[in-house]
Enzyme design. Structure first.
Site, PDB file in Angstrom:
ATOM      1  N   LYS A  32       7.791  -2.630   5.624  1.00 36.99           N
ATOM      2  CA  LYS A  32       6.713  -2.989   6.551  1.00 36.99           C
ATOM      3  C   LYS A  32       7.253  -3.488   7.877  1.00 36.99           C
ATOM      4  O   LYS A  32       6.576  -3.361   8.903  1.00 36.99           O
ATOM      5  CB  LYS A  32       5.771  -4.020   5.919  1.00 36.99           C
ATOM      6  CG  LYS A  32       4.869  -3.429   4.871  1.00 36.99           C
ATOM      7  CD  LYS A  32       3.615  -4.262   4.662  1.00 36.99           C
ATOM      8  CE  LYS A  32       2.715  -3.652   3.600  1.00 36.99           C
ATOM      9  NZ  LYS A  32       1.588  -4.523   3.235  1.00 36.99           N
ATOM     10  N   LYS A  57      -4.204   6.425   0.779  1.00 37.76           N
ATOM     11  CA  LYS A  57      -5.355   6.509   1.683  1.00 37.76           C
ATOM     12  C   LYS A  57      -4.920   6.538   3.137  1.00 37.76           C
ATOM     13  O   LYS A  57      -5.711   6.840   4.020  1.00 37.76           O
ATOM     14  CB  LYS A  57      -6.333   5.357   1.432  1.00 37.76           C
ATOM     15  CG  LYS A  57      -5.765   3.982   1.690  1.00 37.76           C
ATOM     16  CD  LYS A  57      -6.732   2.894   1.245  1.00 37.76           C
ATOM     17  CE  LYS A  57      -5.969   1.625   0.936  1.00 37.76           C
ATOM     18  NZ  LYS A  57      -6.515   0.845  -0.144  1.00 37.76           N
ATOM     19  N   LYS A 104       3.257   9.834  -3.596  1.00 40.94           N
ATOM     20  CA  LYS A 104       2.110   9.142  -4.182  1.00 40.94           C
ATOM     21  C   LYS A 104       0.853   9.377  -3.337  1.00 40.94           C
ATOM     22  O   LYS A 104       0.936   9.412  -2.121  1.00 40.94           O
ATOM     23  CB  LYS A 104       2.437   7.639  -4.196  1.00 40.94           C
ATOM     24  CG  LYS A 104       1.682   6.854  -5.233  1.00 40.94           C
ATOM     25  CD  LYS A 104       2.117   5.389  -5.188  1.00 40.94           C
ATOM     26  CE  LYS A 104       0.900   4.511  -5.250  1.00 40.94           C
ATOM     27  NZ  LYS A 104       1.166   3.105  -5.080  1.00 40.94           N
TER      28      LYS A 104
END
Ligand code: TRP
Length: 342
Positions: free
Chosen positions: A125, A210, A207
């Protein structure tokens, strides 16, 4: 149907305790549903359970306030739509229980800089949000540890990406317990029996996510039936043509996994049922199974999201019941540290 609420807490003390949280970061995918949320419903039948909307975690990356407010209520409605029962489980919004922030601060002081620096999600991140590598992002796993330890959870259902954070929660609990004596239950990860890992429909080696820039890669829990059918029909497969689980057949393996989760059929049974049939037939069947799987969730959600008063009532009751447990643990930890309790 009228929404009603029972205000007496119906928790029993003997069952094992389970807790999990979901961030209010947009509508979950079919992958989130089959891999996690569907199991939460099953777990809530078996354990003493608490489920929260992790809104404090959400602001570790910049959020639009209007959107965040909306998404918090959407995810709360979703928790009810998947079948969680506010009379059986504690369902709450993390920021409504101040003990989470309070214990997180204390635990920060029992967590080493070096430990947090090794967290792979932090490393990822800090790259994807390079302009906002804030201290909250760094301390994120400590807040998560506070979530878990406040409820003395025995088990925490988490996906693979959160396993490292759960390990840290265990380390922090063990450390605190060894300094001050038994204070926190050391939680174990709960690995679901049918741990579905749903992959992208467009790149089945990744994976399902969204945040995939290609919306064809994922099915959202609230996609309309026609959209679901279209997305499943355009899923990437292979040129070999047989419906069976095998190497180099990531696309078909993924669709079989999805179909298996929705129907309860095993891979062998699916292969047998579709022997001699083409991918077109198979995809149509998978699409229909997904539509039927998500239909009750979407229908219940559409009803709930209109009833904001009811959602607020659920949140208020959840916060009250969660606070009772959380404050007990917080006070215990504060006493051990040497604070003067008010
Ligand atoms: N970090 C988790 C996620 O992004 C959400 C979360 C916050 C959580 N607190 C938790 C999960 C406590 C399990 C237990 O998926």
């Amino acid at each position: 149907m009228e929404n009603t609420i029972n205000t007496s807490p119906a928790q029993t003390e003997k069952k094992k305790k389970i807790l999990s949280c979901i961030q209010p970061s947009g509508i979950p995918t079919l992958g989130n549903y089959l891999g996690a949320l569907k199991n939460w419903k099953l777990l809530s039948d078996e354990f003493d359970s608490a489920f929260a909307v992790a809104d404090l975690h959400a602001i570790t990356v910049r959020q639009d306030p209007q959107k965040l407010r909306k998404q918090i209520m959407e995810v709360l409605a979703l928790l009810l739509a998947i079948g969680l029962d506010p009379d059986k489980s504690i369902i709450f919004i993390q920021s409504h229980v101040p003990a989470h922030s309070q214990l997180a601060w204390i635990l920060n002081c029992y967590t080493q800089f070096g430990e947090m620096s090794r967290m792979t999600q932090f490393k990822d991140k800090s790259q994807s949000h390079a302009d906002n590598v804030n201290v909250g992002l760094f301390a994120y796993p400590v807040l998560m540890a506070a979530d878990i330890l406040l409820y003395q959870a025995d088990l925490v259902p988490v996906g693979a990406d959160q396993k490292q954070h759960l390990e840290i929660a265990r380390d922090i609990a063990n450390r605190f317990n060894s300094i001050y004596g038994n204070t926190f239950t050391v939680p174990d990860p709960y690995i679901g029996k049918n741990g579905a890992r749903v992959m992208s429909l467009q790149d089945p080696t990744k994976k399902m996510s969204k945040s995939d820039p290609n919306p064809k890669g994922f099915v959202s829990v609230f996609d309309a039936p026609e959209t679901i059918m279209k997305k499943i029909k355009s899923a990437v497969t292979d040129s070999e043509g047989g419906v069976y689980y095998g190497e180099g057949k990531d696309g078909i393996n993924n669709l079989m996994g999805i179909y298996s989760c929705c129907t309860g059929l095993s891979m062998d049974e699916i292969a047998r049922d579709f022997e001699g049939k083409g991918y077109g037939d198979f995809k149509a069947a998978v699409g229909e199974a997904v539509v039927e799987e998500l239909r009750p969730v979407r229908e219940r959600y559409e009803q709930l999201i209109k009833d904001q008063a009811y959602l607020k009532q659920v949140a208020a009751k959840g916060a009250e019941n969660a606070s009772r447990i959380a404050n007990r643990t917080l006070n215990k930890a504060m006493k051990k540290c040497g604070f003067v309790l008010p």
